[in-house]
Design an enzyme around this catalytic site. Structure first.
Site, PDB file in Angstrom:
ATOM      1  N   ASP A   1      28.253 -46.591 -45.745  1.00 23.71           N
ATOM      2  CA  ASP A   1      27.292 -47.033 -44.745  1.00 23.71           C
ATOM      3  C   ASP A   1      27.751 -46.669 -43.329  1.00 23.71           C
ATOM      4  O   ASP A   1      26.975 -46.177 -42.510  1.00 23.71           O
ATOM      5  CB  ASP A   1      27.091 -48.550 -44.868  1.00 23.71           C
ATOM      6  CG  ASP A   1      26.009 -49.067 -43.937  1.00 23.71           C
ATOM      7  OD1 ASP A   1      26.326 -49.269 -42.739  1.00 23.71           O
ATOM      8  OD2 ASP A   1      24.873 -49.278 -44.375  1.00 23.71           O
TER       9      ASP A   1
ATOM     10  N   TRP B   1      22.360 -49.660 -44.072  1.00 23.58           N
ATOM     11  CA  TRP B   1      21.878 -48.605 -44.973  1.00 23.58           C
ATOM     12  C   TRP B   1      22.221 -48.940 -46.419  1.00 23.58           C
ATOM     13  O   TRP B   1      21.458 -48.585 -47.331  1.00 23.58           O
ATOM     14  CB  TRP B   1      22.431 -47.253 -44.559  1.00 23.58           C
ATOM     15  CG  TRP B   1      22.118 -46.955 -43.122  1.00 23.58           C
ATOM     16  CD1 TRP B   1      23.002 -46.625 -42.129  1.00 23.58           C
ATOM     17  CD2 TRP B   1      20.828 -47.006 -42.495  1.00 23.58           C
ATOM     18  NE1 TRP B   1      22.346 -46.460 -40.934  1.00 23.58           N
ATOM     19  CE2 TRP B   1      21.003 -46.682 -41.130  1.00 23.58           C
ATOM     20  CE3 TRP B   1      19.541 -47.288 -42.949  1.00 23.58           C
ATOM     21  CZ2 TRP B   1      19.948 -46.643 -40.219  1.00 23.58           C
ATOM     22  CZ3 TRP B   1      18.486 -47.248 -42.042  1.00 23.58           C
ATOM     23  CH2 TRP B   1      18.695 -46.923 -40.700  1.00 23.58           C
ATOM     24  N   ASP B   2      23.343 -49.608 -46.671  1.00 26.95           N
ATOM     25  CA  ASP B   2      23.630 -50.107 -48.017  1.00 26.95           C
ATOM     26  C   ASP B   2      22.543 -51.072 -48.467  1.00 26.95           C
ATOM     27  O   ASP B   2      22.046 -51.006 -49.602  1.00 26.95           O
ATOM     28  CB  ASP B   2      24.980 -50.827 -48.040  1.00 26.95           C
ATOM     29  CG  ASP B   2      26.151 -49.881 -48.202  1.00 26.95           C
ATOM     30  OD1 ASP B   2      25.976 -48.809 -48.794  1.00 26.95           O
ATOM     31  OD2 ASP B   2      27.249 -50.219 -47.740  1.00 26.95           O
ATOM     32  N   ILE B   3      22.191 -51.995 -47.584  1.00 21.39           N
ATOM     33  CA  ILE B   3      21.177 -52.999 -47.920  1.00 21.39           C
ATOM     34  C   ILE B   3      19.831 -52.327 -48.168  1.00 21.39           C
ATOM     35  O   ILE B   3      19.141 -52.617 -49.158  1.00 21.39           O
ATOM     36  CB  ILE B   3      21.074 -54.035 -46.787  1.00 21.39           C
ATOM     37  CG1 ILE B   3      22.374 -54.849 -46.705  1.00 21.39           C
ATOM     38  CG2 ILE B   3      19.881 -54.963 -47.008  1.00 21.39           C
ATOM     39  CD1 ILE B   3      22.471 -55.725 -45.474  1.00 21.39           C
TER      40      ILE B   3
END
Length: 409
Positions: free
Chosen positions: A134, A164-166
């Site tokens: 991320d 961005w991971d989420i």
């Protein structure tokens, strides 16, 4: 948790945030999620924050409601066993979530030889297979260089939230359901690849950042705590607390002026610039410094408690700045929220634990379920999915191919 996806079976072989959160969303809507864990735990099994006895709150948060089978994935026999679990039969099965490399023993083509309608959702770094996290993706799309005060010049500001991971985890869950819908109609499986970088770049486009720099030829400058393109920022109260005020809509702006008792000051500003600040939130951004000079002393006249009372009767959009521990005392966030339930976790601690973020109003919300201990469901998965006998399972234990729940062996 809800039972919306009850009967659906998802197999997960993943670590860190994006892929495990994809499967978490599926589990919290009722799907059976089976984690394939490396014996002893994967690279995120002890990731901070840790409890005093060394258990990861991070890991048990991202793996709530799942089952765990512990396999030696470095062993060819263990890899074959993992593949058999992923491709196990069942009309509502054959869904696989992973962030393992696209090539290797968990390559989709190899797995699809065992089950042709398999659906694989693969979280990646970059679309070409290059590794990324991320924080490196965020750096690459320019967010850290438009975050923070202008005085930082070229020094980046890393965001503590792995956005961005989420987003990739949420998007992968959506894509997995879409692919399952396609399979219901066509009988076809396939591989979905969700690169973090593509998610980030797509949203940079969705939010106008690419159009902005293409048209202007320049990058967006830093604006500190001011909300870009509208009006909002932090202000100090009389007792030294910080609050965030935002006025995007006309009703929010009108109530803000009334609550702060600054209608006359803003009217004088409007007269001086020959514009109405109520009609266009972009104008409020353009003239933010003049507005802030009026708002700041008004906010500083009262304490946080007084502003809570005043704003409660208005449409003012605001929030106090709180630490996590302070936020836990907020009535709407924890104690009275149906999102949270007290859950006793494998770490030995009981604390407020979130279920599904969406509320299916006509369905019964169930309490979230703790994450499994490593290998807690090894025997059950081998017997139920693969039909192995007690003798066959015992042999796998004896040869070190699988492991059970060490805490209860």
């Amino acid at each position: 948790m809800f039972d919306i996806l009850s009967g659906l079976r998802v197999v997960e072989a993943a670590s860190f945030i994006a892929a495990p959160s994809c499967a978490l969303h599926m589990a919290q809507l009722g799907a059976e999620v089976i984690r394939i864990d490396q014996i002893g735990g994967g690279p995120d099994f002890k990731r901070w924050p840790l409890s005093r006895n060394g258990d990861s709150f991070y890991w048990e948060g991202l793996n709530k409601g799942k089952k765990s089978i512990a396999i030696d994935l470095s062993n060819p026999e263990g890899r074959e066993l993992a593949a058999a679990i992923i491709a196990a039969p069942g009309e509502d099965a054959g869904l696989f979530v992973t962030n393992f490399p696209a090539k290797g023993f968990l390559a989709h083509d190899r797995l699809a030889e065992k089950r042709s309608d398999l659906i694989t959702a693969r979280i990646m770094g970059w679309a070409d297979g290059q590794t990324a996290l991320d924080y490196t993706v965020n750096a690459a799309v320019g967010i850290p260089l438009m975050t923070g005060p202008p005085s930082l010049d070229g020094e980046p500001v890393n965001h503590v939230l792995p956005a961005w991971d989420i987003a990739a985890g949420l998007y992968a869950a959506f894509a997995l359901i879409a692919a399952e819908r396609k399979r219901l109609k066509t009988g076809q499986g396939g591989e979905i690849r969700v690169p973090l970088a593509d998610v980030a770049m797509a949203f940079a486009g969705h939010l106008g950042m690419i159009g902005e720099v293409t048209e202007s030829g320049t990058d967006r400058p830093r604006h500190g705590n001011d909300l870009f393109g509208s009006w909002g920022r932090n202000f100090a109260t009389a007792d030294g607390k910080q609050i965030m005020l935002v006025a995007i809509t006309r009703p929010q702006w009108a109530d803000l002026l009334k609550a702060l008792e600054i209608e006359d000051g803003i009217a004088a500003l409007e007269a001086s610039i020959g514009l109405s600040l109520a009609k266009d939130d972009g104008l409020r951004f353009t003239h933010r410094e003049a507005i802030n000079a009026i708002v700041a002393p008004a906010v500083a006249r009262r304490s946080l408690a007084e502003w809570r009372r005043i704003f409660a009767e208005t449409r003012v959009c605001w929030s106090p700045y709180l630490t996590v521990s302070e936020g836990m005392t907020e009535k709407c966030m924890f104690s009275d929220s149906p999102l949270f339930s007290p859950v006793a976790h494998k770490s030995g601690y009981t604390y407020p634990t979130p279920g599904a973020a969406a509320d299916f109003v006509d369905s019964i919300r169930q309490s979230p379920v703790r994450a499994p201990r490593l290998g807690e469901n090894t025997e059950q998965v081998l017997a139920d999915l693969l039909g192995l006998s007690d003798k066959e399972i015992a042999k796998l234990h004896d040869t070190g191919i699988v492991a059970g729940d060490s805490a209860h062996d």
